[in-house]
Design a protein around this motif. Structure first.
Motif, PDB file in Angstrom:
ATOM      1  N   ALA A 101     -14.516 -50.185 -12.109  1.00 35.51           N
ATOM      2  CA  ALA A 101     -14.841 -48.873 -12.739  1.00 35.51           C
ATOM      3  C   ALA A 101     -14.088 -48.043 -13.186  1.00 35.51           C
ATOM      4  O   ALA A 101     -14.775 -47.404 -14.451  1.00 35.51           O
ATOM      5  CB  ALA A 101     -16.103 -48.230 -11.427  1.00 35.51           C
TER       6      ALA A 101
ATOM      7  N   ARG B 241     -13.044 -49.447 -16.890  1.00 38.40           N
ATOM      8  CA  ARG B 241     -14.123 -49.326 -17.639  1.00 38.40           C
ATOM      9  C   ARG B 241     -14.394 -47.834 -18.231  1.00 38.40           C
ATOM     10  O   ARG B 241     -14.574 -47.768 -19.314  1.00 38.40           O
ATOM     11  CB  ARG B 241     -15.351 -49.862 -17.303  1.00 38.40           C
ATOM     12  CG  ARG B 241     -16.498 -50.067 -18.080  1.00 38.40           C
ATOM     13  CD  ARG B 241     -17.779 -50.601 -17.628  1.00 38.40           C
ATOM     14  NE  ARG B 241     -18.800 -50.919 -18.306  1.00 38.40           N
ATOM     15  CZ  ARG B 241     -19.821 -50.210 -19.035  1.00 38.40           C
ATOM     16  NH1 ARG B 241     -19.375 -48.796 -18.950  1.00 38.40           N
ATOM     17  NH2 ARG B 241     -20.603 -50.402 -19.898  1.00 38.40           N
TER      18      ARG B 241
ATOM     19  N   PRO C  14     -21.990 -57.853 -15.084  1.00 32.75           N
ATOM     20  CA  PRO C  14     -22.369 -56.633 -14.358  1.00 32.75           C
ATOM     21  C   PRO C  14     -21.416 -56.451 -13.391  1.00 32.75           C
ATOM     22  O   PRO C  14     -21.302 -57.272 -12.579  1.00 32.75           O
ATOM     23  CB  PRO C  14     -23.654 -56.863 -14.192  1.00 32.75           C
ATOM     24  CG  PRO C  14     -23.921 -58.276 -14.080  1.00 32.75           C
ATOM     25  CD  PRO C  14     -23.008 -58.833 -15.168  1.00 32.75           C
ATOM     26  N   ASN C  15     -20.722 -55.113 -13.319  1.00 31.60           N
ATOM     27  CA  ASN C  15     -19.766 -54.893 -12.270  1.00 31.60           C
ATOM     28  C   ASN C  15     -18.656 -55.683 -12.269  1.00 31.60           C
ATOM     29  O   ASN C  15     -17.925 -55.515 -11.066  1.00 31.60           O
ATOM     30  CB  ASN C  15     -20.341 -54.458 -11.074  1.00 31.60           C
ATOM     31  CG  ASN C  15     -21.543 -53.708 -11.122  1.00 31.60           C
ATOM     32  OD1 ASN C  15     -21.288 -52.482 -11.525  1.00 31.60           O
ATOM     33  ND2 ASN C  15     -22.634 -53.796 -10.461  1.00 31.60           N
ATOM     34  N   GLN C  16     -18.428 -56.766 -13.070  1.00 29.03           N
ATOM     35  CA  GLN C  16     -17.215 -57.870 -12.765  1.00 29.03           C
ATOM     36  C   GLN C  16     -16.218 -58.006 -13.893  1.00 29.03           C
ATOM     37  O   GLN C  16     -15.105 -58.154 -13.946  1.00 29.03           O
ATOM     38  CB  GLN C  16     -17.792 -59.219 -12.407  1.00 29.03           C
ATOM     39  CG  GLN C  16     -18.640 -59.106 -11.267  1.00 29.03           C
ATOM     40  CD  GLN C  16     -19.018 -60.389 -10.697  1.00 29.03           C
ATOM     41  OE1 GLN C  16     -18.272 -61.151 -10.773  1.00 29.03           O
ATOM     42  NE2 GLN C  16     -20.071 -60.648 -10.360  1.00 29.03           N
TER      43      GLN C  16
ATOM     44  N   SER D  13     -12.555 -57.802 -13.207  1.00 25.33           N
ATOM     45  CA  SER D  13     -12.182 -56.950 -12.077  1.00 25.33           C
ATOM     46  C   SER D  13     -11.667 -57.962 -10.962  1.00 25.33           C
ATOM     47  O   SER D  13     -11.873 -59.106 -10.671  1.00 25.33           O
ATOM     48  CB  SER D  13     -13.801 -56.839 -11.277  1.00 25.33           C
ATOM     49  OG  SER D  13     -13.550 -56.255 -10.105  1.00 25.33           O
TER      50      SER D  13
END
Length: 314
Positions: A162, A165, A181-183, A202
């Motif tokens: 996060a 990004r 998403p989120n990775q 990630s």
């Protein structure tokens, strides 16, 4: 949207002689050869700098062993560069070489300068199809050596996804092209340009470099350059193959500089009309197809001693 791409990358390595050998075979143009400093260039003048890993003036490493120690991002004009530095504010420090620098949330050193790259127009061989003949009275090319045009992108493992990004999108103005998403997040510097200049993947608590990618003309150069590397004894990490995300053809090689280096070509070109898509992080979204172990330079068939790899990126 002030940055225009990667202008230089510095590697810290354990074996300078082996690094020099690899970069010559890789097809880069040698500019400086000193015991503690190598400088090579792509066709457009993007610099590859190589230093001993224990050189005291190198930025700190974000992971052990051979790795990328700094990425230099270029701006088209002094005004664009000033805009970047204004957004970064008081976190900017000027190095002994006069370049402004920051560290990203991973701890990786980033430097900034007005780009020194030269415009280069690629010469891809367009395909033929019924009713669409682009190659007339002309044979398709067979490459015996790659000649990389530029460093197209770098892929990093984000210890705090996060934060990474947010830094690159909010502080540096990068644009999301596609996303896990989120990775994972594929980012480009400009509204109009190649699919990504940076991909953040990630890996909580473990920053690192996934790979550095060099742009070639077309799939023919990817395959011909890859076979040439194989014939010179360099080991394939995975490839050749094709990414569904970015649409590019690829071939990754193990090397003495860092994590795998990639030859790639024919990535998507995005404009303001490009629609970013959310993808599930699955092997088939990394590779539509791929050859494990590469191709043998003598038989021109798949090497049978290679191991498959699921790198999980684009």
């Amino acid at each position: 949207m002030s940055l225009c791409g990667i202008d230089a990358i510095t590697f810290g390595v354990q074996d300078m002689d082996k690094a020099q050998h690899f970069l010559r075979d890789w097809g880069l143009h040698e500019k400086t050869c000193e015991p503690d400093r190598l400088v090579f260039e792509t066709r457009d003048g993007c610099e590859v700098l190589v230093r001993p890993a224990d050189a005291p003036d190198l930025p700190p490493a974000i992971e052990g062993g051979k790795t990328v120690r700094e990425v230099v991002w270029g701006a088209r004009t002094p005004e664009d560069l000033a805009a970047v530095l204004t957004r970064l504010g008081d976190r900017v420090r000027v190095g002994a070489d006069g370049l402004p620098r920051v560290t990203d949330p991973n701890g990786l050193s980033l430097a900034f300068r007005v780009s020194r790259r030269r415009p280069v127009v690629g010469t891809p061989m367009l395909p033929n199809a019924p009713g669409a003949c682009h190659r007339v009275d002309q044979r398709g090319p067979v490459y015996t050596q790659a000649d990389p045009i530029q460093i197209g992108h770098v892929v990093v493992f984000g210890a705090d996804f996060a934060a990474m990004r947010a830094f690159y999108t909010e502080q540096l103005g990068f644009i999301v092209s596609d996303e896990y998403p989120n990775q994972g997040c594929f980012l480009r510097c400009q509204p109009r340009g190649g699919h990504h200049n940076l991909f953040i993947l990630s890996r909580p608590g473990r920053p690192g470099i996934n790979h550095v990618a060099f742009t070639l003309n077309d799939i023919h150069e990817v395959v011909g350059g890859g076979i040439a590397m194989s014939g010179k004894g360099w080991k394939t990490e995975i490839g050749p193959g094709r990414h569904p995300i970015s649409s590019a053809y690829f071939w990754y090689f193990e090397n003495p500089l860092a994590a795998p280096l990639e030859y790639y070509a024919d990535e998507d070109y995005c404009t303001e009309a490009w629609e970013a898509r959310i993808w599930e992080r699955r092997p088939e979204n990394f590779a539509e197809w791929a050859i494990a172990g590469g191709l043998d330079a003598t038989t021109r068939r798949q090497k049978m001693d290679g191991q498959n790899s699921e790198r999980g990126h684009g």
